[in-house]
Design an enzyme around this catalytic site. Structure first.
Site, PDB file in Angstrom:
ATOM      1  N   SER A  88      69.420  22.607  19.295  1.00 27.26           N
ATOM      2  CA  SER A  88      69.031  21.257  18.871  1.00 27.26           C
ATOM      3  C   SER A  88      67.598  20.879  19.198  1.00 27.26           C
ATOM      4  CB  SER A  88      69.955  20.221  19.515  1.00 27.26           C
ATOM      5  OG  SER A  88      71.052  19.986  18.703  1.00 27.26           O
ATOM      6  N   TYR A 105      69.530  25.015   8.418  1.00 30.68           N
ATOM      7  CA  TYR A 105      69.823  24.372   9.702  1.00 30.68           C
ATOM      8  C   TYR A 105      70.331  25.404  10.726  1.00 30.68           C
ATOM      9  CZ  TYR A 105      72.163  21.421  13.158  1.00 30.68           C
ATOM     10  OH  TYR A 105      72.576  20.849  14.341  1.00 30.68           O
TER      11      TYR A 105
HETATM   12  N1  GLU Z   1      73.508  24.445  16.207  1.00 26.52           N
HETATM   13  C1  GLU Z   1      74.169  23.483  17.021  1.00 26.52           C
HETATM   14  C2  GLU Z   1      75.102  22.607  16.219  1.00 26.52           C
HETATM   15  O1  GLU Z   1      74.721  22.088  15.220  1.00 26.52           O
HETATM   16  C3  GLU Z   1      73.144  22.662  17.719  1.00 26.52           C
HETATM   17  C4  GLU Z   1      73.776  21.620  18.588  1.00 26.52           C
HETATM   18  C5  GLU Z   1      72.967  21.267  19.776  1.00 26.52           C
HETATM   19  O2  GLU Z   1      72.187  22.049  20.304  1.00 26.52           O
HETATM   20  O3  GLU Z   1      73.154  20.133  20.215  1.00 26.52           O
HETATM   21  O4  GLU Z   1      76.223  22.419  16.552  1.00 26.52           O
END
Ligand code: GLU
Length: 328
Positions: A72, A197
């Site tokens: 994130s 993403y």
């Molecule tokens: N790739 C993760 C998701 O979307 C990132 C979440 C995070 O780091 O808070 O669940």
């Protein structure tokens, strides 16, 4: 009252960073982010703390060269880039800047606007990534990787196993993306947006990289080591603002109260902090608390904030004069 370290003569950035690591080291509580299966396989005990100044100095302690996925933390950087690529008004028309107090993966939009509350929760971040996917098409991932690399000052790569793991299991994010499409917040293709993403979340960094990325943000978008212009000045201001209010999941209020610097954490175990015009700070320790923040990362930031008087409202915060103290 002066903060602890400022009362002594032995004042070096290295000693402060090493002490933060030592003080936080013993807490082995928390869990790996097993909801992305590949993340449950990382060695749980790595711990590193790195600080980079806008003057080009870097101080590091512990496992600051261990690669981990940015997760994130990429949301903050992608937001900063999207503000420049498609323009602030367009970004704001798709994603708000209001803290939600909800978990990072909450399926909830602002009832007044139907937009995601902010770009630091998954719904907002997926929307921002959709803006980049729409504007840049097939070039979007290379663009992000190139800009993240320029901010870090070295070529970064991505972890194909973590990417695949999340792409195969990320049903909640798929659900969020379809709802965003339905509400009109997400303009781009759902699959292309999610692919981008998941890829941006799988970019590999070390704590040293993240500290340098933070120093690039602190240096209003210019990498202090290479001189590369990476982020637009206005975009940096907007990004640090939402990092300050929304960057630490539903712990953002406590963080602002306690640590008082803009920050963003990721479920890979990293935390990036920025002291405006002064420092980039990064920690890596993959055991997370119930809100998804690195347990030892929070502790190390608390130590650094206390030792260096970093809190934006700390009366001992000396602004950019702090840098002079490191060189003495
Ligand atoms: N790739 C993760 C998701 O979307 C990132 C979440 C995070 O780091 O808070 O669940």
């Amino acid at each position: 009252m002066l903060s602890r370290e400022k009362e002594t003569a032995a004042y070096s950035l290295e000693s402060v960073v090493a002490r933060a690591l030592t003080r936080a080291q013993g807490d082995l509580s928390g869990e790996l982010a097993a909801y992305i299966p590949e993340l449950a396989r990382v060695p749980p005990d790595a711990f590193g703390v790195a600080v980079a100044s806008v003057g080009g100095d870097v101080a590091a302690a512990g496992d600051t060269e261990v690669p981990f996925t940015i997760q994130s933390i990429s949301k903050a950087l992608a937001y900063c880039l999207a503000l420049d690529v498609v323009g602030t008004p367009t970004v704001l028309s798709h994603v708000g800047v209001e803290p939600s107090g909800d978990a990072f993966n909450a399926i909830v939009f602002d009832p007044g606007t139907n937009r995601p509350f902010n770009p630091m929760v998954n719904a907002g971040a997926i929307t921002v990534t959709g803006l980049l996917a729409g504007a840049l098409g097939a070039e979007a991932f290379d663009f992000l990787l190139d800009r993240f690399s320029a901010a870090a000052g070295r070529p970064l790569s991505f972890d194909a196993d973590v990417y695949r793991s999340e792409a195969e299991t990320g049903h909640r994010n798929r659900g969020i993306a379809h709802l965003l499409k339905c509400s009109g917040a997400l303009a781009a293709d759902v699959d292309a947006t999610l692919d981008l993403y998941f890829r941006q979340c799988s970019i590999l960094v070390t704590a040293s990289d993240l500290a340098r990325i933070g120093a690039t943000l602190a240096n209003i978008g210019e990498n202090p080591g290479t001189g590369a212009a990476v982020f637009a000045v206005e975009a940096v201001r907007h990004t640090l603002s939402v990092m300050f209010t929304c960057g630490m999941y539903n712990f953002a209020g406590n963080w602002a109260f306690d640590v008082g610097v803009p920050a963003k954490s990721g479920v890979g175990g990293g935390i990036l902090g920025v002291v405006n015009r002064q420092l980039g700070i990064a920690t890596y320790s993959p055991r997370l608390d119930a809100k998804g923040n690195s347990v030892r990362g929070i502790a190390a930031f608390q130590e650094l904030a206390e030792d260096l008087g970093l809190h934006v409202f700390d009366p001992t915060n000396r602004g950019s004069a702090l840098l002079g103290a490191f060189k003495g």
